[in-house]
Write a protein that holds these residues in place. Structure first.
Motif, PDB file in Angstrom:
ATOM      1  N   LEU A 193      -6.499  -2.802  10.344  1.00  0.00           N
ATOM      2  CA  LEU A 193      -5.336  -2.981  10.589  1.00  0.00           C
ATOM      3  C   LEU A 193      -4.894  -1.529  10.962  1.00  0.00           C
ATOM      4  O   LEU A 193      -5.304  -0.517  10.534  1.00  0.00           O
ATOM      5  CB  LEU A 193      -4.568  -3.165   9.372  1.00  0.00           C
ATOM      6  CG  LEU A 193      -3.046  -2.877   9.146  1.00  0.00           C
ATOM      7  CD1 LEU A 193      -2.411  -4.011  10.142  1.00  0.00           C
ATOM      8  CD2 LEU A 193      -2.578  -3.130   7.612  1.00  0.00           C
ATOM      9  N   ALA A 194      -3.829  -1.211  11.926  1.00  0.00           N
ATOM     10  CA  ALA A 194      -3.328  -0.034  12.185  1.00  0.00           C
ATOM     11  C   ALA A 194      -1.896  -0.002  12.171  1.00  0.00           C
ATOM     12  O   ALA A 194      -1.225  -1.196  12.642  1.00  0.00           O
ATOM     13  CB  ALA A 194      -3.852   0.472  13.672  1.00  0.00           C
ATOM     14  N   ASP A 195      -1.221   1.089  11.878  1.00  0.00           N
ATOM     15  CA  ASP A 195       0.246   1.173  11.503  1.00  0.00           C
ATOM     16  C   ASP A 195       0.640   2.154  12.441  1.00  0.00           C
ATOM     17  O   ASP A 195       0.247   3.584  12.218  1.00  0.00           O
ATOM     18  CB  ASP A 195       0.494   1.623   9.815  1.00  0.00           C
ATOM     19  CG  ASP A 195       2.259   1.479   9.846  1.00  0.00           C
ATOM     20  OD1 ASP A 195       2.730   1.815  10.662  1.00  0.00           O
ATOM     21  OD2 ASP A 195       2.456   1.550   8.563  1.00  0.00           O
ATOM     22  N   PHE A 196       0.953   2.020  13.748  1.00  0.00           N
ATOM     23  CA  PHE A 196       1.527   2.864  14.682  1.00  0.00           C
ATOM     24  C   PHE A 196       2.954   3.646  14.265  1.00  0.00           C
ATOM     25  O   PHE A 196       3.882   2.841  14.075  1.00  0.00           O
ATOM     26  CB  PHE A 196       1.638   2.304  16.018  1.00  0.00           C
ATOM     27  CG  PHE A 196       0.318   2.141  16.715  1.00  0.00           C
ATOM     28  CD1 PHE A 196      -0.926   2.121  16.095  1.00  0.00           C
ATOM     29  CD2 PHE A 196       0.156   2.204  18.121  1.00  0.00           C
ATOM     30  CE1 PHE A 196      -2.343   1.823  16.413  1.00  0.00           C
ATOM     31  CE2 PHE A 196      -0.922   2.077  18.688  1.00  0.00           C
ATOM     32  CZ  PHE A 196      -2.099   2.011  18.091  1.00  0.00           C
ATOM     33  N   SER A 215      -9.798  -2.485   6.701  1.00  0.00           N
ATOM     34  CA  SER A 215      -9.309  -0.939   6.643  1.00  0.00           C
ATOM     35  C   SER A 215      -8.175  -0.900   7.406  1.00  0.00           C
ATOM     36  O   SER A 215      -7.269  -1.919   7.968  1.00  0.00           O
ATOM     37  CB  SER A 215     -10.508  -0.218   7.532  1.00  0.00           C
ATOM     38  OG  SER A 215     -10.281  -0.609   9.100  1.00  0.00           O
ATOM     39  N   VAL A 216      -7.210   0.231   7.159  1.00  0.00           N
ATOM     40  CA  VAL A 216      -5.885   0.731   7.411  1.00  0.00           C
ATOM     41  C   VAL A 216      -6.072   2.023   8.129  1.00  0.00           C
ATOM     42  O   VAL A 216      -6.443   3.243   7.346  1.00  0.00           O
ATOM     43  CB  VAL A 216      -5.161   0.773   6.379  1.00  0.00           C
ATOM     44  CG1 VAL A 216      -3.669   0.931   6.822  1.00  0.00           C
ATOM     45  CG2 VAL A 216      -5.054  -0.563   5.497  1.00  0.00           C
ATOM     46  N   ALA A 217      -5.636   2.135   9.232  1.00  0.00           N
ATOM     47  CA  ALA A 217      -5.428   3.187  10.174  1.00  0.00           C
ATOM     48  C   ALA A 217      -3.951   3.724  10.090  1.00  0.00           C
ATOM     49  O   ALA A 217      -3.439   2.848  10.657  1.00  0.00           O
ATOM     50  CB  ALA A 217      -6.059   3.175  11.436  1.00  0.00           C
ATOM     51  N   LEU A 218      -3.630   4.813   9.377  1.00  0.00           N
ATOM     52  CA  LEU A 218      -2.342   5.340   9.424  1.00  0.00           C
ATOM     53  C   LEU A 218      -2.310   6.294  10.490  1.00  0.00           C
ATOM     54  O   LEU A 218      -3.083   7.393  10.495  1.00  0.00           O
ATOM     55  CB  LEU A 218      -2.084   6.023   8.203  1.00  0.00           C
ATOM     56  CG  LEU A 218      -2.330   4.956   6.764  1.00  0.00           C
ATOM     57  CD1 LEU A 218      -2.089   6.036   5.681  1.00  0.00           C
ATOM     58  CD2 LEU A 218      -1.025   4.109   6.894  1.00  0.00           C
ATOM     59  N   ALA A 240      -7.768   1.088  -1.339  1.00  0.00           N
ATOM     60  CA  ALA A 240      -7.617   0.941   0.017  1.00  0.00           C
ATOM     61  C   ALA A 240      -8.527   1.796   0.973  1.00  0.00           C
ATOM     62  O   ALA A 240      -8.451   2.696   0.708  1.00  0.00           O
ATOM     63  CB  ALA A 240      -6.188   0.760   0.623  1.00  0.00           C
ATOM     64  N   ASN A 241      -9.056   1.051   2.060  1.00  0.00           N
ATOM     65  CA  ASN A 241     -10.007   1.613   2.884  1.00  0.00           C
ATOM     66  C   ASN A 241      -9.020   2.141   4.098  1.00  0.00           C
ATOM     67  O   ASN A 241      -8.781   1.560   4.998  1.00  0.00           O
ATOM     68  CB  ASN A 241     -11.086   0.966   3.587  1.00  0.00           C
ATOM     69  CG  ASN A 241     -11.801   1.669   4.465  1.00  0.00           C
ATOM     70  OD1 ASN A 241     -12.023   2.791   4.547  1.00  0.00           O
ATOM     71  ND2 ASN A 241     -12.458   0.948   5.249  1.00  0.00           N
ATOM     72  N   ILE A 242      -8.866   3.543   3.971  1.00  0.00           N
ATOM     73  CA  ILE A 242      -7.639   4.360   4.648  1.00  0.00           C
ATOM     74  C   ILE A 242      -8.367   5.264   5.631  1.00  0.00           C
ATOM     75  O   ILE A 242      -9.157   6.209   5.109  1.00  0.00           O
ATOM     76  CB  ILE A 242      -6.663   4.886   3.888  1.00  0.00           C
ATOM     77  CG1 ILE A 242      -5.627   3.915   3.201  1.00  0.00           C
ATOM     78  CG2 ILE A 242      -5.696   5.703   4.617  1.00  0.00           C
ATOM     79  CD1 ILE A 242      -4.784   4.752   2.134  1.00  0.00           C
ATOM     80  N   SER A 243      -8.012   5.320   6.815  1.00  0.00           N
ATOM     81  CA  SER A 243      -8.248   6.605   7.607  1.00  0.00           C
ATOM     82  C   SER A 243      -6.724   7.055   8.189  1.00  0.00           C
ATOM     83  O   SER A 243      -5.789   6.311   8.439  1.00  0.00           O
ATOM     84  CB  SER A 243      -9.040   6.105   8.829  1.00  0.00           C
ATOM     85  OG  SER A 243      -8.474   5.291   9.609  1.00  0.00           O
ATOM     86  N   MET A 244      -6.740   8.409   8.449  1.00  0.00           N
ATOM     87  CA  MET A 244      -5.549   9.045   8.897  1.00  0.00           C
ATOM     88  C   MET A 244      -5.708   9.873  10.091  1.00  0.00           C
ATOM     89  O   MET A 244      -6.646  10.121  10.320  1.00  0.00           O
ATOM     90  CB  MET A 244      -5.291   9.999   7.614  1.00  0.00           C
ATOM     91  CG  MET A 244      -4.924   9.689   6.402  1.00  0.00           C
ATOM     92  SD  MET A 244      -4.767  10.814   4.914  1.00  0.00           S
ATOM     93  CE  MET A 244      -3.249  11.814   5.604  1.00  0.00           C
TER      94      MET A 244
END
Length: 332
Positions: A193-196, A215-218, A240-244
């Motif tokens: 998942l990505a949150d643009f 995973s979540v890409a912020l 949560a598996n987060i990347s920034m």
């Protein structure tokens, strides 16, 4: 004389002597009308917005998204005011505590953003030794003082369960467009998942509350919001598996290979409507999704995104609309 960034005019005109030592520039923008060689070795710039950070860095100014706790003892400072009063007050307080006593602090901003009110606030706390108006800016000068520090109370976030602050998008309430989109997010496997334009993370929190993600890409252009988004997501979804990714999607490419993208794209540059921002977000999303991937987005009703959505994706579905907003589900 060519246009000169108003904050620098007192030094450029010789009204103030540039002190020996390094200066600090908070909410910095690339100086205009000056010889960069005269300034880039004199000032440390702080700018959390990615586009302005990039312009400063490309001109080889020392630039960071925030001031380190270990950085102080500056000889002078500039503070460019923004539209958020509490953020401006915090930057002035930072300048006061970071500059050596007696060092000049030059503060200013466009008249339309309330610079006169900020000037009054400063005058209630310390002496203003000079002021002028130029190019629709109000600029005033004070000096750092060890005797009268500017203590700005840290107010609790106005949204229960979320960390927000002035300067962030919709920091006092959940944006109604984002709320409408959240109500229509899927409750299945979101994959990667990505949150643009994640802001302080509301949509990511809601997406993980409804569905599951590997995973979540912020991704956001505002570094302060991005850091808050990480903390907010982890507060609601520990582990949560987060990347920034601190990126300006108007000019930089995001990572690729996402299964799901959620977004409420921006459409303002300062006080002006800029439809190109939303169009850039849509283009970047079409390139970042996997084949078969999907995107869920909300937009103000009057914004003309449908043609680009139709050209960029295999299928576009209007999920919900009202007098203000429209929600789309699109598939690549």
């Amino acid at each position: 004389m060519a246009f000169v960034t108003p904050l620098l005019l007192p030094f450029e005109n010789g009204d103030l002597d540039i002190p020996e030592g390094r200066g600090l520039f908070l909410n910095a923008e690339l100086p205009q009308g000056v010889d960069h060689a005269d300034w880039r070795d004199r000032i440390t710039c702080v700018q959390p917005w990615r586009d302005r950070f990039l312009s400063l860095a490309s001109a080889r100014y020392e630039t960071a998204d925030k001031l380190s706790d270990k950085q102080d003892g500056f000889a002078f400072a500039f503070v460019a005011l923004g539209k958020h009063r509490a953020e401006a007050q915090a930057n002035i307080a930072t300048a006061m505590s970071s500059v050596l006593p007696g060092g000049p602090i030059v503060i200013g901003g466009h008249k339309k953003i309330g610079s006169a009110s900020i000037k009054k606030w400063v005058a209630e706390r310390t002496e203003i030794v000079g002021s002028f108006s130029k190019s629709h800016w109000q600029v005033f000068i004070t000096h750092a003082s060890a005797d009268r520090p500017f203590d700005v109370p840290v107010k609790p976030a106005p949204l229960d369960g979320f960390e927000t602050a002035p300067g962030m998008f919709s920091h006092q309430e959940i944006d109604p467009g984002s709320k409408m989109l959240a109500d229509h997010l899927p409750d299945d496997d979101l994959g990667q998942l990505a949150d643009f334009g994640c802001g302080w993370g509301f949509l990511s929190v809601e997406a993980l509350r409804r569905g599951q993600a590997e995973s979540v890409a912020l991704i956001d252009a505002h570094a302060t919001s991005l850091e808050a988004a990480e903390r907010n997501v982890l507060a609601h979804h520990p582990g949560a598996n987060i990347s920034m990714h601190w990126l300006d999607l108007a000019q930089e490419m995001p990572p690729k290979g996402f299964d799901t993208i959620v977004m409420n794209p921006p459409f303002h540059t300062e006080r002006m409507t800029n439809v190109d921002l939303g169009l850039a977000f849509i283009q970047k999303a079409s390139q970042a999704l996997k084949p078969g991937g999907r995107m869920f987005m909300v937009a103000n009703r009057q914004l003309p995104y449908e043609d680009l959505l139709a050209k960029s994706f295999k299928r576009v579905t209007a999920v919900q609309s009202d007098s203000r907003f429209k929600v789309f589900a699109v598939f690549r």
